[in-house]
Write a protein that holds these residues in place. Sequence first.
Motif, PDB file in Angstrom:
ATOM      1  N   LYS A 197       0.809  -1.114  -0.092  1.00  0.00           N
ATOM      2  CA  LYS A 197      -0.079  -0.014  -0.002  1.00  0.00           C
ATOM      3  C   LYS A 197       0.983   1.284  -0.072  1.00  0.00           C
ATOM      4  O   LYS A 197       1.902   1.385   0.893  1.00  0.00           O
ATOM      5  CB  LYS A 197      -0.868  -0.137   1.162  1.00  0.00           C
ATOM      6  CG  LYS A 197      -1.882   0.932   1.017  1.00  0.00           C
ATOM      7  CD  LYS A 197      -2.717   0.922   2.329  1.00  0.00           C
ATOM      8  CE  LYS A 197      -3.970   1.982   2.155  1.00  0.00           C
ATOM      9  NZ  LYS A 197      -4.883   1.883   3.393  1.00  0.00           N
ATOM     10  N   GLU A 236      -1.780  -1.376  -3.930  1.00  0.00           N
ATOM     11  CA  GLU A 236      -3.149  -0.483  -3.467  1.00  0.00           C
ATOM     12  C   GLU A 236      -2.305   0.859  -3.380  1.00  0.00           C
ATOM     13  O   GLU A 236      -1.412   1.095  -2.927  1.00  0.00           O
ATOM     14  CB  GLU A 236      -3.491  -0.936  -2.323  1.00  0.00           C
ATOM     15  CG  GLU A 236      -4.687  -0.322  -1.678  1.00  0.00           C
ATOM     16  CD  GLU A 236      -5.061  -0.792  -0.346  1.00  0.00           C
ATOM     17  OE1 GLU A 236      -6.010   0.176   0.207  1.00  0.00           O
ATOM     18  OE2 GLU A 236      -4.790  -1.655   0.172  1.00  0.00           O
ATOM     19  N   LEU A 293       1.411   5.487  -0.398  1.00  0.00           N
ATOM     20  CA  LEU A 293       0.708   6.821  -0.469  1.00  0.00           C
ATOM     21  C   LEU A 293       1.732   7.776  -1.519  1.00  0.00           C
ATOM     22  O   LEU A 293       2.787   7.678  -1.123  1.00  0.00           O
ATOM     23  CB  LEU A 293       0.806   7.467   0.973  1.00  0.00           C
ATOM     24  CG  LEU A 293       0.370   9.099   0.982  1.00  0.00           C
ATOM     25  CD1 LEU A 293      -0.946   9.354   0.283  1.00  0.00           C
ATOM     26  CD2 LEU A 293       0.501   9.363   2.371  1.00  0.00           C
ATOM     27  N   ILE A 316       0.125   1.900   5.697  1.00  0.00           N
ATOM     28  CA  ILE A 316       0.728   2.372   4.622  1.00  0.00           C
ATOM     29  C   ILE A 316       2.062   1.639   4.664  1.00  0.00           C
ATOM     30  O   ILE A 316       2.738   1.799   5.805  1.00  0.00           O
ATOM     31  CB  ILE A 316       0.780   3.850   4.609  1.00  0.00           C
ATOM     32  CG1 ILE A 316      -0.317   4.784   4.465  1.00  0.00           C
ATOM     33  CG2 ILE A 316       1.857   4.485   3.765  1.00  0.00           C
ATOM     34  CD1 ILE A 316      -0.997   4.565   3.023  1.00  0.00           C
ATOM     35  N   TYR A 328      -4.401   7.547   6.801  1.00  0.00           N
ATOM     36  CA  TYR A 328      -4.788   6.155   6.389  1.00  0.00           C
ATOM     37  C   TYR A 328      -3.839   5.016   7.273  1.00  0.00           C
ATOM     38  O   TYR A 328      -3.110   5.519   7.709  1.00  0.00           O
ATOM     39  CB  TYR A 328      -3.705   6.051   4.917  1.00  0.00           C
ATOM     40  CG  TYR A 328      -4.073   7.103   3.920  1.00  0.00           C
ATOM     41  CD1 TYR A 328      -5.551   6.794   3.191  1.00  0.00           C
ATOM     42  CD2 TYR A 328      -3.413   8.357   3.411  1.00  0.00           C
ATOM     43  CE1 TYR A 328      -5.858   7.838   2.289  1.00  0.00           C
ATOM     44  CE2 TYR A 328      -3.836   8.941   2.717  1.00  0.00           C
ATOM     45  CZ  TYR A 328      -4.926   8.956   1.748  1.00  0.00           C
ATOM     46  OH  TYR A 328      -5.640   9.835   1.114  1.00  0.00           O
ATOM     47  N   LYS A 329      -4.629   3.705   7.179  1.00  0.00           N
ATOM     48  CA  LYS A 329      -4.009   2.864   7.951  1.00  0.00           C
ATOM     49  C   LYS A 329      -3.331   1.938   6.760  1.00  0.00           C
ATOM     50  O   LYS A 329      -3.701   1.661   5.646  1.00  0.00           O
ATOM     51  CB  LYS A 329      -5.168   2.043   8.447  1.00  0.00           C
ATOM     52  CG  LYS A 329      -6.064   2.784   9.374  1.00  0.00           C
ATOM     53  CD  LYS A 329      -5.379   2.971  10.577  1.00  0.00           C
ATOM     54  CE  LYS A 329      -6.206   4.018  11.606  1.00  0.00           C
ATOM     55  NZ  LYS A 329      -5.352   4.865  12.255  1.00  0.00           N
ATOM     56  N   VAL A 377      -2.838   5.067  -2.747  1.00  0.00           N
ATOM     57  CA  VAL A 377      -3.403   6.395  -2.410  1.00  0.00           C
ATOM     58  C   VAL A 377      -2.798   7.465  -2.736  1.00  0.00           C
ATOM     59  O   VAL A 377      -1.618   7.527  -2.882  1.00  0.00           O
ATOM     60  CB  VAL A 377      -4.142   6.239  -1.009  1.00  0.00           C
ATOM     61  CG1 VAL A 377      -5.010   5.104  -0.517  1.00  0.00           C
ATOM     62  CG2 VAL A 377      -2.842   6.195  -0.006  1.00  0.00           C
ATOM     63  N   LEU A 390       1.825   8.165  10.002  1.00  0.00           N
ATOM     64  CA  LEU A 390       1.365   7.061   9.475  1.00  0.00           C
ATOM     65  C   LEU A 390       2.150   5.845   9.508  1.00  0.00           C
ATOM     66  O   LEU A 390       1.667   4.539   9.342  1.00  0.00           O
ATOM     67  CB  LEU A 390       1.542   7.550   8.033  1.00  0.00           C
ATOM     68  CG  LEU A 390       0.522   8.517   7.369  1.00  0.00           C
ATOM     69  CD1 LEU A 390       0.780   8.697   5.990  1.00  0.00           C
ATOM     70  CD2 LEU A 390      -0.884   8.175   7.610  1.00  0.00           C
ATOM     71  N   ASP A 421      -6.711  13.013  -2.916  1.00  0.00           N
ATOM     72  CA  ASP A 421      -7.382  13.552  -1.767  1.00  0.00           C
ATOM     73  C   ASP A 421      -6.689  15.065  -1.453  1.00  0.00           C
ATOM     74  O   ASP A 421      -5.350  15.018  -1.758  1.00  0.00           O
ATOM     75  CB  ASP A 421      -7.019  12.756  -0.411  1.00  0.00           C
ATOM     76  CG  ASP A 421      -7.991  11.551  -0.587  1.00  0.00           C
ATOM     77  OD1 ASP A 421      -8.996  11.709  -0.905  1.00  0.00           O
ATOM     78  OD2 ASP A 421      -7.189  10.554  -0.224  1.00  0.00           O
ATOM     79  N   ILE A 468      -5.563  12.605   5.457  1.00  0.00           N
ATOM     80  CA  ILE A 468      -6.315  11.306   5.918  1.00  0.00           C
ATOM     81  C   ILE A 468      -5.305  10.542   6.558  1.00  0.00           C
ATOM     82  O   ILE A 468      -4.256  10.098   6.080  1.00  0.00           O
ATOM     83  CB  ILE A 468      -7.008  10.668   4.663  1.00  0.00           C
ATOM     84  CG1 ILE A 468      -7.828  11.587   3.981  1.00  0.00           C
ATOM     85  CG2 ILE A 468      -7.570   9.523   5.186  1.00  0.00           C
ATOM     86  CD1 ILE A 468      -8.651  11.104   2.853  1.00  0.00           C
TER      87      ILE A 468
END
Length: 120
Positions: free
Chosen positions: A4, A31, A6, A57, A54-55, A33, A79, A48, A52
């Motif tokens: 994941k 994934e 970011l 990451i 986010y969880k 973001v 994060l 965004d 945020i």
Amino acid sequence: MSKKTLVIGASLNPMRYSHMAIQKLVNYKHETVAFGLRVGEVSGVAIDTELIPYKGIDTVTLYLNPKRQEQYYDYIIGLKPKRVIFNPGTENPEFYKKLEAHGIATEVACTLVLLSTNQY
């Protein structure tokens, strides 16, 4: 294995490396973001404009120059990512030290190259 990610400094401009990185991350099934200054979407990923919490990451990949990074230090550390990638032009020794003090790995590399060479 999906990591994941970011993308900070995400852009709607297809000529920007952050835009290309989002596309490639999605193509490689990570994934993804994104955070940027303008609301929009790249390859199905919403950009965004608010920070945020986010969880999960794994990786933060930066597309902001060092001066613009300062306001995000606490957010990124909070994060608790496993690593932060500093893409070309984002190198920031001051931030490396802060991240490493919190047990967060730093990598000075190009996300696009890492993905293309299966080193991501």
